[in-house]
Design an enzyme around this catalytic site. Structure first.
Site, mmCIF file in Angstrom:
data_model
loop_
_atom_site.group_PDB
_atom_site.id
_atom_site.type_symbol
_atom_site.label_atom_id
_atom_site.label_comp_id
_atom_site.label_asym_id
_atom_site.label_seq_id
_atom_site.Cartn_x
_atom_site.Cartn_y
_atom_site.Cartn_z
ATOM 1 N N HIS A 122 -5.950 10.947 -28.018
ATOM 2 C CA HIS A 122 -5.089 10.762 -26.842
ATOM 3 C C HIS A 122 -4.837 12.066 -26.082
ATOM 4 C CE1 HIS A 122 -4.402 6.646 -27.842
ATOM 5 N NE2 HIS A 122 -3.722 6.912 -28.941
ATOM 6 N N HIS A 161 -5.792 1.729 -30.129
ATOM 7 C CA HIS A 161 -5.314 2.268 -28.855
ATOM 8 C C HIS A 161 -6.467 2.941 -28.114
ATOM 9 C CE1 HIS A 161 -1.708 2.241 -31.513
ATOM 10 N NE2 HIS A 161 -1.132 1.759 -30.426
ATOM 11 N N ASP A 243 -5.866 1.308 -37.121
ATOM 12 C CA ASP A 243 -4.674 0.578 -36.719
ATOM 13 C C ASP A 243 -4.977 -0.761 -36.056
ATOM 14 O OD1 ASP A 243 -5.769 2.146 -34.738
ATOM 15 O OD2 ASP A 243 -3.905 3.096 -34.132
#
Length: 309
Positions: A122, A161, A243
């Site tokens: 990220h 994500h 995740d």
């Protein structure tokens, strides 16, 4: 050929506040799960300034370094924290990934798993976010391209994500292909199929909430794998976030341990059949249910070992 595990105790010195999902226990549980495996265990080195500068400007590196507190924690944004050991931990995550590239390209091992933290996918060029400080996978890709002179490096990110940081850092890099699947809608909100990179070098595969293994496999087989094969990478880097596991508290995909095993098997097979000759570097990203994380990471590494045998 062997599989190497690159890690360092500094990863345990990046301490987040109580209750934070990206916590020391994540790395402890992964290392405990990998302990029985016959891996070549290597101590992660710190990244050089030159390696960090391939993705982040000096002003950003200095800003992160100077923000590290002498004690306690310092908050960079709503999710991202620093403690006294955080810069060293993030530096070893990036440096360990570059070290992994050196090892596989030097023929020392077939593949490498980097068990480090904080995660990296990220972190944008000048923005820490989403628990991440430096763009580990992108830094490793740039190291392979610039230091080793490769012509084609692929990064595949199956974290739940979107890897907005890796996308940002490789957006203008024609020699890199970035393929990423992610739940959508979900933080950070990026990752639409229309985001294709400056050289059509980005492929986003958004997955709706509750997507399970069967749907994931169909999307990868129809879209991601043909694109990866056509690119014919000389090195494959995996941003291995776990995740998307059905028990993860931060998202709503329904993958199982066997789904992570499957996708690792497929990626290793493609790497073996391509110009990469089986050379794979995998680096730990997310995964916040400790049992799901540790079991999935173990399955992932077991496949790497089978592929590298």
């Amino acid at each position: 050929m062997a599989t190497a595990l690159i890690t360092h105790a500094d990863g345990l010195d990046h301490v987040t506040p109580s209750g934070h999902p990206e916590r020391v226990a994540r790395l402890e549980h992964v290392l405990h799960a990998l302990q029985p495996l016959e891996l070549q265990r290597v101590t992660a080195r710190e990244a050089s300034e030159e390696e960090l500068l391939r993705c982040h400007p000096q002003t950003y590196i200095d800003r992160v370094r100077n923000a590290v507190p002498e004690r306690g924690q310092h908050q960079l944004d709503s999710d991202t924290w620093l403690s006294p050991g955080s810069f060293r931990a993030a530096s070893r995550a990036a440096g360990g990934a570059c070290q992994a590239v050196d090892m596989v390209l030097g023929g020392e091992v077939a593949n490498v798993f980097c068990a480090t933290r904080p995660p990296g996918h990220h972190a944008e060029r000048e923005t820490p976010m989403g628990f991440c400080l430096f763009g580990t996978a992108a830094i490793a890709a740039k190291h392979a391209l610039e230091h080793h002179g490769l012509s084609r490096v692929a990064v595949v990110d199956f974290d739940v994500h979107h890897g907005n940081g890796t996308q940002d850092l490789l957006w203008d890099e024609a020699r890199a292909l970035f393929i990423t699947s992610q739940q959508m809608p979900l933080w950070p909100g990026s990752g639409a199929p229309e985001q294709r990179g400056a050289h059509d070098n980005v492929m986003n595969l958004p997955l709706p909430p509750e997507t399970g293994g069967a749907e994931m496999k169909a999307r990868y087989e129809a879209e991601a794998f043909p694109r990866l094969r056509a690119f014919d990478p000389e090195l494959l880097i995996i941003s291995a976030g776990f995740d998307a596991h059905q028990d993860d508290p931060l998202a709503n995909l329904n993958w199982t341990v066997e789904d992570f095993r499957w996708i690792t098997e497929q990626l290793c097979q493609i790497a073996q059949a391509s110009a990469a000759g089986g050379r794979v570097v995998s680096t730990l990203e997310g995964g916040y249910d400790l049992a799901g994380l540790s079991a999935s990471a173990k399955a992932h590494v077991e496949v790497l070992m089978e592929a590298g045998a």
